[in-house]
Write a protein that holds these residues in place. Sequence first.
Motif, PDB file in Angstrom:
ATOM      1  N   THR A  20     107.049 -76.794  11.432  1.00  0.00           N
ATOM      2  CA  THR A  20     108.115 -77.321  12.267  1.00  0.00           C
ATOM      3  C   THR A  20     107.870 -78.814  12.500  1.00  0.00           C
ATOM      4  O   THR A  20     106.766 -79.330  12.277  1.00  0.00           O
ATOM      5  CB  THR A  20     108.158 -76.607  13.628  1.00  0.00           C
ATOM      6  OG1 THR A  20     106.947 -76.875  14.330  1.00  0.00           O
ATOM      7  CG2 THR A  20     108.341 -75.101  13.450  1.00  0.00           C
ATOM      8  N   LEU A  21     108.901 -79.476  12.939  1.00  0.00           N
ATOM      9  CA  LEU A  21     108.803 -80.912  13.204  1.00  0.00           C
ATOM     10  C   LEU A  21     107.794 -81.199  14.312  1.00  0.00           C
ATOM     11  O   LEU A  21     107.031 -82.166  14.243  1.00  0.00           O
ATOM     12  CB  LEU A  21     110.182 -81.457  13.570  1.00  0.00           C
ATOM     13  CG  LEU A  21     110.286 -82.960  13.813  1.00  0.00           C
ATOM     14  CD1 LEU A  21     109.872 -83.709  12.543  1.00  0.00           C
ATOM     15  CD2 LEU A  21     111.676 -83.331  14.231  1.00  0.00           C
ATOM     16  N   ILE A  22     107.730 -80.371  15.306  1.00  0.00           N
ATOM     17  CA  ILE A  22     106.784 -80.554  16.423  1.00  0.00           C
ATOM     18  C   ILE A  22     105.344 -80.427  15.928  1.00  0.00           C
ATOM     19  O   ILE A  22     104.475 -81.218  16.315  1.00  0.00           O
ATOM     20  CB  ILE A  22     107.090 -79.552  17.555  1.00  0.00           C
ATOM     21  CG1 ILE A  22     108.450 -79.876  18.169  1.00  0.00           C
ATOM     22  CG2 ILE A  22     105.998 -79.568  18.608  1.00  0.00           C
ATOM     23  CD1 ILE A  22     108.928 -78.899  19.205  1.00  0.00           C
ATOM     24  N   GLU A  23     105.068 -79.455  15.066  1.00  0.00           N
ATOM     25  CA  GLU A  23     103.709 -79.301  14.521  1.00  0.00           C
ATOM     26  C   GLU A  23     103.297 -80.533  13.726  1.00  0.00           C
ATOM     27  O   GLU A  23     102.161 -81.005  13.836  1.00  0.00           O
ATOM     28  CB  GLU A  23     103.632 -78.059  13.628  1.00  0.00           C
ATOM     29  CG  GLU A  23     103.731 -76.753  14.385  1.00  0.00           C
ATOM     30  CD  GLU A  23     103.870 -75.549  13.460  1.00  0.00           C
ATOM     31  OE1 GLU A  23     103.472 -74.455  13.885  1.00  0.00           O
ATOM     32  OE2 GLU A  23     104.358 -75.715  12.317  1.00  0.00           O
ATOM     33  N   LEU A  24     104.208 -81.082  12.941  1.00  0.00           N
ATOM     34  CA  LEU A  24     103.899 -82.288  12.171  1.00  0.00           C
ATOM     35  C   LEU A  24     103.640 -83.490  13.071  1.00  0.00           C
ATOM     36  O   LEU A  24     102.715 -84.269  12.837  1.00  0.00           O
ATOM     37  CB  LEU A  24     105.035 -82.594  11.195  1.00  0.00           C
ATOM     38  CG  LEU A  24     105.165 -81.628  10.014  1.00  0.00           C
ATOM     39  CD1 LEU A  24     106.407 -81.969   9.207  1.00  0.00           C
ATOM     40  CD2 LEU A  24     103.938 -81.698   9.141  1.00  0.00           C
ATOM     41  N   ILE A  28     100.058 -85.593  13.311  1.00  0.00           N
ATOM     42  CA  ILE A  28     100.001 -87.036  13.063  1.00  0.00           C
ATOM     43  C   ILE A  28      99.450 -87.768  14.281  1.00  0.00           C
ATOM     44  O   ILE A  28      98.668 -88.713  14.154  1.00  0.00           O
ATOM     45  CB  ILE A  28     101.395 -87.560  12.662  1.00  0.00           C
ATOM     46  CG1 ILE A  28     101.747 -87.023  11.268  1.00  0.00           C
ATOM     47  CG2 ILE A  28     101.439 -89.082  12.673  1.00  0.00           C
ATOM     48  CD1 ILE A  28     103.153 -87.305  10.831  1.00  0.00           C
ATOM     49  N   ALA A  29      99.799 -87.336  15.472  1.00  0.00           N
ATOM     50  CA  ALA A  29      99.284 -87.965  16.693  1.00  0.00           C
ATOM     51  C   ALA A  29      97.774 -87.782  16.811  1.00  0.00           C
ATOM     52  O   ALA A  29      97.052 -88.722  17.168  1.00  0.00           O
ATOM     53  CB  ALA A  29      99.985 -87.393  17.919  1.00  0.00           C
ATOM     54  N   VAL A  30      97.271 -86.607  16.492  1.00  0.00           N
ATOM     55  CA  VAL A  30      95.831 -86.351  16.543  1.00  0.00           C
ATOM     56  C   VAL A  30      95.109 -87.210  15.514  1.00  0.00           C
ATOM     57  O   VAL A  30      94.063 -87.809  15.803  1.00  0.00           O
ATOM     58  CB  VAL A  30      95.535 -84.847  16.326  1.00  0.00           C
ATOM     59  CG1 VAL A  30      94.059 -84.599  16.097  1.00  0.00           C
ATOM     60  CG2 VAL A  30      96.031 -84.040  17.511  1.00  0.00           C
ATOM     61  N   LEU A  31      95.655 -87.315  14.301  1.00  0.00           N
ATOM     62  CA  LEU A  31      95.044 -88.165  13.276  1.00  0.00           C
ATOM     63  C   LEU A  31      95.032 -89.631  13.691  1.00  0.00           C
ATOM     64  O   LEU A  31      94.066 -90.352  13.449  1.00  0.00           O
ATOM     65  CB  LEU A  31      95.779 -88.002  11.951  1.00  0.00           C
ATOM     66  CG  LEU A  31      95.510 -86.695  11.201  1.00  0.00           C
ATOM     67  CD1 LEU A  31      96.407 -86.611   9.971  1.00  0.00           C
ATOM     68  CD2 LEU A  31      94.060 -86.599  10.804  1.00  0.00           C
ATOM     69  N   ALA A  32      96.105 -90.092  14.330  1.00  0.00           N
ATOM     70  CA  ALA A  32      96.167 -91.483  14.787  1.00  0.00           C
ATOM     71  C   ALA A  32      95.107 -91.765  15.843  1.00  0.00           C
ATOM     72  O   ALA A  32      94.479 -92.832  15.835  1.00  0.00           O
ATOM     73  CB  ALA A  32      97.560 -91.793  15.327  1.00  0.00           C
TER      74      ALA A  32
END
Length: 164
Positions: A20-24, A28-32
């Motif tokens: 889902t868009l929320i999972e993506l 990405i926020a965690v990776l950032a």
Amino acid sequence: MNASLNTPLPKLKNVSSGFTLIELIVTIAVLAIIVSIAAPNISTQLANQRVKLTASVIETALKEAKAESIIRRQNVTVAYNNTANTITLQASGANISSYDISASSTVSITPTTVTAVIFQPNKLIAGDDDISYSICDSGSSNETLGQVRVNKIANIDTTNTGSC
């Protein structure tokens, strides 16, 4: 035996196997966040590597000069040219070899008092003082400093001493 073949199969649900868009967005926020924490450490490591590389080149040039003075049985001069960022080995006015130490524009080298070291065939350096080259890298937020020292009996020592 044939009865199991005659029973209807249960209806399969329409299941999607994507994200889902929320999972993506969360991923990405965690990776950032992880990258923002690791980035300063990486730039400090790169600065340390540049200092170590430059110190290694200077140490190699000094060791070669020491060996050449013993082999040739004459004085060998190690001259540092700060405008061209080169180290030149000379014996009897002729160049033996040259080292380019302009690995990075952020690395600066500062000799202590003299820009030339003279190795004598008796395994000593000319002059009364120890000579050191300070290597500073200002390419990261934490400036790193290394030193290459040559003492009176021509022992060559390399250290990473901290910040500039």
